[in-house]
Design a protein around this motif. Sequence first.
Motif, PDB file in Angstrom:
ATOM      1  N   LYS A 121       1.826   7.157   4.306  1.00  0.00           N
ATOM      2  CA  LYS A 121       0.519   7.182   3.621  1.00  0.00           C
ATOM      3  C   LYS A 121       0.646   6.596   2.220  1.00  0.00           C
ATOM      4  O   LYS A 121      -0.197   5.826   1.779  1.00  0.00           O
ATOM      5  CB  LYS A 121      -0.023   8.613   3.552  1.00  0.00           C
ATOM      6  CG  LYS A 121      -0.714   9.027   4.828  1.00  0.00           C
ATOM      7  CD  LYS A 121      -1.315  10.412   4.696  1.00  0.00           C
ATOM      8  CE  LYS A 121      -1.847  10.868   6.060  1.00  0.00           C
ATOM      9  NZ  LYS A 121      -1.972  12.334   6.099  1.00  0.00           N
ATOM     10  N   GLN A 145       0.947   2.913   2.580  1.00  0.00           N
ATOM     11  CA  GLN A 145      -0.334   2.279   2.898  1.00  0.00           C
ATOM     12  C   GLN A 145      -1.279   2.296   1.697  1.00  0.00           C
ATOM     13  O   GLN A 145      -2.072   1.374   1.521  1.00  0.00           O
ATOM     14  CB  GLN A 145      -0.993   2.964   4.103  1.00  0.00           C
ATOM     15  CG  GLN A 145      -0.325   2.657   5.446  1.00  0.00           C
ATOM     16  CD  GLN A 145      -0.445   1.208   5.865  1.00  0.00           C
ATOM     17  OE1 GLN A 145      -1.314   0.473   5.415  1.00  0.00           O
ATOM     18  NE2 GLN A 145       0.457   0.763   6.741  1.00  0.00           N
ATOM     19  N   ASP A 146      -1.212   3.342   0.877  1.00  0.00           N
ATOM     20  CA  ASP A 146      -2.038   3.376  -0.336  1.00  0.00           C
ATOM     21  C   ASP A 146      -1.633   2.250  -1.291  1.00  0.00           C
ATOM     22  O   ASP A 146      -2.473   1.639  -1.942  1.00  0.00           O
ATOM     23  CB  ASP A 146      -1.890   4.731  -1.060  1.00  0.00           C
ATOM     24  CG  ASP A 146      -2.753   5.818  -0.420  1.00  0.00           C
ATOM     25  OD1 ASP A 146      -3.619   5.490   0.416  1.00  0.00           O
ATOM     26  OD2 ASP A 146      -2.564   7.004  -0.769  1.00  0.00           O
ATOM     27  N   TRP A 147      -0.328   2.008  -1.352  1.00  0.00           N
ATOM     28  CA  TRP A 147       0.164   0.924  -2.220  1.00  0.00           C
ATOM     29  C   TRP A 147      -0.302  -0.439  -1.692  1.00  0.00           C
ATOM     30  O   TRP A 147      -0.885  -1.231  -2.428  1.00  0.00           O
ATOM     31  CB  TRP A 147       1.701   0.979  -2.292  1.00  0.00           C
ATOM     32  CG  TRP A 147       2.340  -0.187  -2.991  1.00  0.00           C
ATOM     33  CD1 TRP A 147       2.134  -0.572  -4.288  1.00  0.00           C
ATOM     34  CD2 TRP A 147       3.269  -1.119  -2.431  1.00  0.00           C
ATOM     35  NE1 TRP A 147       2.893  -1.683  -4.573  1.00  0.00           N
ATOM     36  CE2 TRP A 147       3.601  -2.045  -3.452  1.00  0.00           C
ATOM     37  CE3 TRP A 147       3.862  -1.256  -1.184  1.00  0.00           C
ATOM     38  CZ2 TRP A 147       4.491  -3.098  -3.246  1.00  0.00           C
ATOM     39  CZ3 TRP A 147       4.756  -2.302  -0.970  1.00  0.00           C
ATOM     40  CH2 TRP A 147       5.061  -3.216  -1.997  1.00  0.00           C
ATOM     41  N   VAL A 148      -0.063  -0.683  -0.390  1.00  0.00           N
ATOM     42  CA  VAL A 148      -0.455  -1.980   0.189  1.00  0.00           C
ATOM     43  C   VAL A 148      -1.983  -2.119   0.156  1.00  0.00           C
ATOM     44  O   VAL A 148      -2.511  -3.192  -0.154  1.00  0.00           O
ATOM     45  CB  VAL A 148       0.075  -2.143   1.629  1.00  0.00           C
ATOM     46  CG1 VAL A 148      -0.310  -3.506   2.180  1.00  0.00           C
ATOM     47  CG2 VAL A 148       1.591  -1.994   1.668  1.00  0.00           C
ATOM     48  N   GLY A 149      -2.689  -1.009   0.459  1.00  0.00           N
ATOM     49  CA  GLY A 149      -4.157  -1.038   0.434  1.00  0.00           C
ATOM     50  C   GLY A 149      -4.681  -1.408  -0.945  1.00  0.00           C
ATOM     51  O   GLY A 149      -5.657  -2.139  -1.075  1.00  0.00           O
TER      52      GLY A 149
END
Lengths: 407, 118
Positions: free
Chosen positions: B29, B32-36
């Motif tokens: 998570k 994904q928060d970083w990539v998002g």
Amino acid sequence: MNDLIPHLFRTEYRKIVSVLCRRFGFHEIEAAEDIVSDTFLTASQSWGIQGVPPNPVGWLYQVAKNKAKNHLHRNMIWQQKIAPGIQDNAAFSDEADIDLSAQNIIDSQLQMMFAICDPAIPVESQIALSLRVLCGFGIEEIADAFQINKDTVNKRLLRAKEKLRQAGIRIEAPEPAEVEARLQPVLTTIYLLFNEGYYSVSRNKALRRDLCLEAMRLCTMLIENPQTDQPQVNALLSLMCFHASRFDARLDGQGELVMMEEQNTDLWNSDLIGKGGYFLRSSAKGQTLSRYHLEAAIAYWHTVKGDSFEKWENILQCYNQLLQLHYTPSAALNRTYAFSKVHGKEPAIREAEKLDLKGNHFWELLLGDLYTGIDDQKAQVHFRNALTLAKTETEKQAIRKKMNVII
Amino acid sequence: MEEYIVFMRLDLITKDAQPSPEQMQIFMKQYQDWVGGIAAQNKFAGGKGLSTEGRVITFGDVVTDGPFVEIKESIAGFIIIKAASLDEAAELARACPILKGEGNSVEVRKISAVHPGS
């Protein structure tokens, strides 16, 4: 009869046009349309005098068939006079040639869908032509939906037809191996059609609902056909069902937008939410996670009433992935909103300020919301910017309301 | 905008250093928060995770199993980002959550055209 003919026009026009067009080819799309319009004219005259026949649809098909036969016959004579050497009159054989059977109607409409959604045609023309030929909309209705005049609609339609002829696009089923790739532009057009209804500038609520329902009907046709019944098609229908479930709640009596948090959730249509869930489950197959899967999952979480950590965490993760697949400014803003719900306002302000969306009034609005209660002065600055950038009176009113809260 | 590749290096070998499934879920998570966040700036251009299985072939046709065993940090995955400069790319990479783990590293390299079609 006053209601019957417009009703039949809406349901039957598109079917007969698709069959005739497939039979004649795109170079005679106008002839196909004229024959069908002419058929409805004959119907209104004849039914007005003699009464409605016992099988009105069968009557229409028979008359259209005769008119099409005459058209082909005239073409044949013309061809024979102009080019007597041509013996092979493939253009005209017999009556069975114009096949208005249920199966051929479905096949023709599906093939027509693939042809119209060809990337060679400008998107705005694709949508106009879809509404005309696949949905049986009148020129006036299309003009009303887009808030443009009828001349502009006619020009878009003409340009689309010209492109279809120039590009030599044929009305035929895609090869099985090509279906997935060819589906992409079809799904894009269907989604755009839906959004035209959902976010339309028109205040005609009935017409906007019709646009949404037509997009859902076209998508359903794809699902009913085994070749095109693919996971992402189910995901798109699921997404549209979830959105459409809020149709009554998100527009007030004047056709003005009601924000999500202010909607009366009793007006959400539970039948459509159930259908959305069904198609979302049907979409959970295969290896590809499409943007429609992610958007459907987000739309699903929005049908869950109230706030919970689980809800916003799921929405955030879907937006994280959606943005990796397909960037849009609105997804970036919505992702940041979800981020604030999960991680709090201050980290979300840092995320929001990294977005290069100056001049976007939704960005100003988001920062105004995030700064509210953290730094009210900064919030006011952003709200004021949003107010300057907002286009409609409804948007401006909503912003003023937010400004009044923090004064 | 230029493209930069961000290699993420982690210890994939030492048994004790491996996360539990629950930890893994939290790490994913955060990842994904970083990539998002990068994708929300329209600066994400692609990426892949890598399986821990691999084979290393070195000079003299020596073949060994596993990711590179000489160093503890194996490449766990990479993403490609768009940035105006190496400084900006490094700034985006600094927020990578694997850097919370001691011994882990990311390496940012500008992509230059060597192969046709790119």
